[in-house]
Write an enzyme that holds these catalytic residues in place. Structure first.
Site, PDB file in Angstrom:
ATOM      1  N   TYR A 158      20.904  10.199 -33.046  1.00 28.40           N
ATOM      2  CA  TYR A 158      19.472  10.454 -33.241  1.00 28.40           C
ATOM      3  C   TYR A 158      18.685   9.216 -32.848  1.00 28.40           C
ATOM      4  CZ  TYR A 158      18.831   7.750 -37.616  1.00 28.40           C
ATOM      5  OH  TYR A 158      18.715   6.750 -38.560  1.00 28.40           O
ATOM      6  N   CYS A 159      17.378   9.422 -32.581  1.00 24.02           N
ATOM      7  CA  CYS A 159      16.478   8.315 -32.234  1.00 24.02           C
ATOM      8  C   CYS A 159      15.143   8.570 -32.934  1.00 24.02           C
ATOM      9  CB  CYS A 159      16.328   8.192 -30.721  1.00 24.02           C
ATOM     10  SG  CYS A 159      15.714   9.690 -29.920  1.00 24.02           S
ATOM     11  N   ARG A 160      14.048   8.412 -32.246  1.00 24.39           N
ATOM     12  CA  ARG A 160      12.742   8.695 -32.842  1.00 24.39           C
ATOM     13  C   ARG A 160      12.354  10.161 -32.683  1.00 24.39           C
ATOM     14  NH1 ARG A 160       7.577   9.116 -30.875  1.00 24.39           N
ATOM     15  NH2 ARG A 160       5.902   8.641 -32.363  1.00 24.39           N
ATOM     16  N   SER A 186      15.411  14.398 -34.566  1.00 17.96           N
ATOM     17  CA  SER A 186      15.571  12.968 -34.832  1.00 17.96           C
ATOM     18  C   SER A 186      14.693  12.467 -35.988  1.00 17.96           C
ATOM     19  CB  SER A 186      15.345  12.173 -33.548  1.00 17.96           C
ATOM     20  OG  SER A 186      16.477  12.288 -32.698  1.00 17.96           O
ATOM     21  N   TRP A 187      14.288  11.201 -35.920  1.00 16.84           N
ATOM     22  CA  TRP A 187      13.619  10.552 -37.041  1.00 16.84           C
ATOM     23  C   TRP A 187      12.306  11.244 -37.437  1.00 16.84           C
ATOM     24  CZ3 TRP A 187      14.399   7.776 -41.071  1.00 16.84           C
ATOM     25  CH2 TRP A 187      13.374   7.050 -41.686  1.00 16.84           C
TER      26      TRP A 187
END
Length: 207
Positions: A158-160, A186-187
């Site tokens: 995951y990322c932003r 994600s985030w």
């Protein structure tokens, strides 16, 4: 007689045209001249011009720029392989029940991770992702603080917003990892769902 000899000397030294005529007039008037061949005069004058106006050179040095490679949602390369995606519920379960053979990996940069991350997640910044996957197991663990995932183990990235995690999923897949998934929300999705869940819990408590 002296004048005639001097004229012969003028001819011998190679003076021609106006220079010869001028020199002859000075000689006939009794003036003594120090004569140089024409080629020497030109060389001497050229040397004077060179010393008076030295050649000008210009050197331009291009500035050297050193930039750290940093990835964000705009600069991450589009993946060539679309990884299977997982939902908030799956990630929530992974965060609450961590397993040694299941990895939730945050590929954001360290300054982003410092602002908040999903519980039980580990970090491999996308800026050094490929290099990290290429490290031997011992060096990988020394650098990141956890064991390098096995190529058959579940790895969720995951990322932003899901773009960098898609790139990381593609990279891991191309390097031989078989059980790769992407938390596409994600985030941002995690934060929104967590706030929604807490709000719902609050309403239930009020009832």
């Amino acid at each position: 007689m002296l004048a005639q000899a001097s004229v012969r000397a003028i001819r011998h030294k190679g003076l021609t045209g106006h220079a010869r005529t001028s020199a002859a007039r000075y000689l006939t008037s009794g003036t003594t001249l120090s004569l140089r061949p024409t080629n020497q005069l030109n060389t001497h004058c050229g040397a004077q011009r060179s010393s008076a106006f030295p050649a000008m050179t210009s050197t331009t040095t291009a500035p050297t720029l050193t930039m750290n490679k940093r990835f964000n949602s705009q600069t991450a390369a589009a993946p060539l392989w679309d990884a299977p995606t997982v939902s908030y519920k799956t990630v929530k379960k992974m965060s609450e029940q961590p397993s040694p053979n299941k990895y939730l990996i945050d590929v954001r940069e360290p300054d982003e991770v410092a602002q908040g991350s999903i519980p039980s997640a580990v970090s491999i910044p996308l800026s050094g992702f490929g290099a990290s996957l290429a490290l031997p197991d011992i060096e990988f663990e020394a650098k990141h603080g956890f064991k390098k995932p096995g190529k058959d183990e579940l790895v969720v990235f995951y990322c932003r917003s899901g773009k960098r995690s898609a790139t990381a999923s593609d990279e891991a897949h191309r390097r031989g990892w078989k059980n790769v998934k992407n938390y596409s929300g994600s985030w941002l999705d995690w934060v929104a769902k967590e706030q929604e869940r807490k709000q719902n819990d609050k309403w239930e408590d009020d009832d």
